[in-house]
Design a protein around this motif. Sequence first.
Motif, PDB file in Angstrom:
ATOM      1  N   LEU A  99      -0.169 -13.486  -7.514  1.00  7.82           N
ATOM      2  CA  LEU A  99      -0.885 -12.292  -7.945  1.00  7.82           C
ATOM      3  C   LEU A  99      -0.915 -11.228  -6.848  1.00  7.82           C
ATOM      4  O   LEU A  99      -1.075 -11.530  -5.673  1.00  7.82           O
ATOM      5  N   ARG A 100      -0.760  -9.978  -7.257  1.00 11.31           N
ATOM      6  CA  ARG A 100      -0.914  -8.846  -6.348  1.00 11.31           C
ATOM      7  C   ARG A 100      -2.390  -8.639  -6.040  1.00 11.31           C
ATOM      8  O   ARG A 100      -3.260  -9.072  -6.794  1.00 11.31           O
ATOM      9  N   ARG A 101      -2.662  -7.900  -4.951  1.00  8.76           N
ATOM     10  CA  ARG A 101      -4.051  -7.623  -4.583  1.00  8.76           C
ATOM     11  C   ARG A 101      -4.777  -6.891  -5.713  1.00  8.76           C
ATOM     12  O   ARG A 101      -5.922  -7.228  -6.055  1.00  8.76           O
ATOM     13  N   PRO A 156       1.521 -17.130  10.763  1.00  8.49           N
ATOM     14  CA  PRO A 156       1.802 -15.690  10.711  1.00  8.49           C
ATOM     15  C   PRO A 156       0.662 -14.934  10.036  1.00  8.49           C
ATOM     16  O   PRO A 156       0.054 -15.437   9.084  1.00  8.49           O
ATOM     17  N   LEU A 157       0.388 -13.722  10.510  1.00  5.66           N
ATOM     18  CA  LEU A 157      -0.673 -12.897   9.918  1.00  5.66           C
ATOM     19  C   LEU A 157      -0.113 -12.245   8.647  1.00  5.66           C
ATOM     20  O   LEU A 157       0.360 -11.117   8.655  1.00  5.66           O
ATOM     21  N   VAL A 158      -0.199 -12.976   7.571  1.00  6.54           N
ATOM     22  CA  VAL A 158       0.511 -12.577   6.350  1.00  6.54           C
ATOM     23  C   VAL A 158      -0.252 -11.577   5.484  1.00  6.54           C
ATOM     24  O   VAL A 158       0.340 -10.871   4.674  1.00  6.54           O
ATOM     25  N   GLY A 159      -1.572 -11.527   5.625  1.00  2.00           N
ATOM     26  CA  GLY A 159      -2.346 -10.671   4.738  1.00  2.00           C
ATOM     27  C   GLY A 159      -2.243 -11.132   3.296  1.00  2.00           C
ATOM     28  O   GLY A 159      -1.735 -12.215   2.995  1.00  2.00           O
ATOM     29  N   VAL A 160      -2.720 -10.296   2.381  1.00  2.31           N
ATOM     30  CA  VAL A 160      -2.720 -10.673   0.957  1.00  2.31           C
ATOM     31  C   VAL A 160      -1.308 -10.634   0.388  1.00  2.31           C
ATOM     32  O   VAL A 160      -0.855 -11.580  -0.253  1.00  2.31           O
ATOM     33  N   HIS A 161      -0.582  -9.559   0.659  1.00  5.21           N
ATOM     34  CA  HIS A 161       0.747  -9.430   0.054  1.00  5.21           C
ATOM     35  C   HIS A 161       1.739 -10.418   0.657  1.00  5.21           C
ATOM     36  O   HIS A 161       2.672 -10.858  -0.022  1.00  5.21           O
ATOM     37  N   GLY A 162       1.537 -10.792   1.912  1.00  7.80           N
ATOM     38  CA  GLY A 162       2.404 -11.788   2.515  1.00  7.80           C
ATOM     39  C   GLY A 162       2.249 -13.150   1.857  1.00  7.80           C
ATOM     40  O   GLY A 162       3.197 -13.952   1.839  1.00  7.80           O
ATOM     41  N   ASP A 201     -10.877  -5.166   1.918  1.00  7.23           N
ATOM     42  CA  ASP A 201     -10.612  -5.152   3.361  1.00  7.23           C
ATOM     43  C   ASP A 201     -11.104  -6.438   4.009  1.00  7.23           C
ATOM     44  O   ASP A 201     -10.480  -6.965   4.937  1.00  7.23           O
ATOM     45  N   MET A 202     -12.235  -6.942   3.528  1.00  8.20           N
ATOM     46  CA  MET A 202     -12.770  -8.187   4.069  1.00  8.20           C
ATOM     47  C   MET A 202     -11.829  -9.358   3.778  1.00  8.20           C
ATOM     48  O   MET A 202     -11.607 -10.224   4.625  1.00  8.20           O
ATOM     49  N   ILE A 203     -11.248  -9.367   2.568  1.00 14.17           N
ATOM     50  CA  ILE A 203     -10.300 -10.427   2.214  1.00 14.17           C
ATOM     51  C   ILE A 203      -9.117 -10.414   3.172  1.00 14.17           C
ATOM     52  O   ILE A 203      -8.700 -11.453   3.692  1.00 14.17           O
ATOM     53  N   LEU A 204      -8.567  -9.227   3.409  1.00 14.70           N
ATOM     54  CA  LEU A 204      -7.426  -9.094   4.323  1.00 14.70           C
ATOM     55  C   LEU A 204      -7.776  -9.575   5.725  1.00 14.70           C
ATOM     56  O   LEU A 204      -7.034 -10.352   6.341  1.00 14.70           O
ATOM     57  N   ARG A 205      -8.937  -9.127   6.234  1.00 18.60           N
ATOM     58  CA  ARG A 205      -9.342  -9.509   7.600  1.00 18.60           C
ATOM     59  C   ARG A 205      -9.554 -11.016   7.714  1.00 18.60           C
ATOM     60  O   ARG A 205      -9.135 -11.632   8.695  1.00 18.60           O
ATOM     61  N   ARG A 206     -10.199 -11.610   6.710  1.00 15.23           N
ATOM     62  CA  ARG A 206     -10.491 -13.044   6.763  1.00 15.23           C
ATOM     63  C   ARG A 206      -9.214 -13.874   6.687  1.00 15.23           C
ATOM     64  O   ARG A 206      -9.071 -14.876   7.382  1.00 15.23           O
ATOM     65  N   ILE A 207      -8.274 -13.451   5.838  1.00 16.37           N
ATOM     66  CA  ILE A 207      -7.007 -14.184   5.736  1.00 16.37           C
ATOM     67  C   ILE A 207      -6.283 -14.163   7.081  1.00 16.37           C
ATOM     68  O   ILE A 207      -5.819 -15.206   7.566  1.00 16.37           O
TER      69      ILE A 207
END
Length: 351
Positions: A191-193, A283-289, A267-273
């Motif tokens: 799923l996309r963000r 790797p710091l993949v973020g949501v889209h990674g 933004d919190m989701i991205l930072r926590r991931i």
Amino acid sequence: MKVPKARKLTSGSWFIQLRLGGESIPITAKTEKECSRQAQFIKAEYMAGKRANPSGPIPSKLPTLGEATDTYIAKRDAVLSPATIRGYRTIRKSRFSTIMDKSLSDIADDDWQAICNAEAKLCSAKTLKNAWGLLVSVIADTTGNPPPKVKLPQVISNERPFLEPEQIRPFIQAVHGTNIEIPALLALSSLRRSEILALRWENVDLKKQLIKVRGAAVPNDKHQLVQKKENKNTASNRTVPIMLRELLEALQAARQDSGMVVRCNEDMILRRINKICAENKLPLVGVHGLRHSFVSLAYHLGVPEKIVMEIGGWSDYQTMRKIYTHIAKSDIPKYTEEFKAFFNSNNKSDA
């Protein structure tokens, strides 16, 4: 003579959408008074029969680049994605600031190359490409002429980090029990963000273990999430199987009859991931990674592209192949060793 009341745009300019003879005429000016004056002037000419083409240019000079950009955006703010409008307004505010107050009549086609050269010193090649993409549309829309041709710096693609197949299980274990477990595992399920933030409990079928992906939630220029009925493309409306046991259990534990599945700030989701990834040397993949990590695993398992496209909601093979090519590069060292082992084993048997 009565004309519609001018409204102030987020850029600070004033805007009136005038309708004459079935045609829509956008008017933008720096002040409310000037905007109303121009609208009255155009309507008066039209009513007197002097303005045969109501959508023609206002006498004297063309509007400034800033006014033309405001008009272009205002004409589309009800039909384009809030995220797209947000991007346009960011460009309007941040890019080409030295010429935004200059009339388009005073900018020759030959001037644009030097203008772009100067702007290239202030931003990345990708940012410049996006900004220029908006400007050429604004220029063509305002002047009615083909946009000027310029040469832009080459955009060097930055490969997006993703989890290798052997890194996926440690990541799943690391997010287990955290407040971002559900959005992280949804991203890992393709799923996309925007789709995660729009997911409602009504579209989660825990008995059949299916998720209906419908709509999207994107931020507008005020950083507020706007719910859209439309997804990124027609292929995005899809049904995704719940393949992760941990995701199924997390959804079962949080189950509600209605409402949003994910209520965390994006933004919190991205930072926590990324924080969890850093703590676990991933790797710091973020949501889209994580979405690309889904493709990484599919490639590793040999899943046909058509199936991956269906689950992930990609609309064309070109996009899928670009991601596959990126991921395939990571397997080169592994296959190099396999080639070496094969050749060396043959040499030994010949001896």
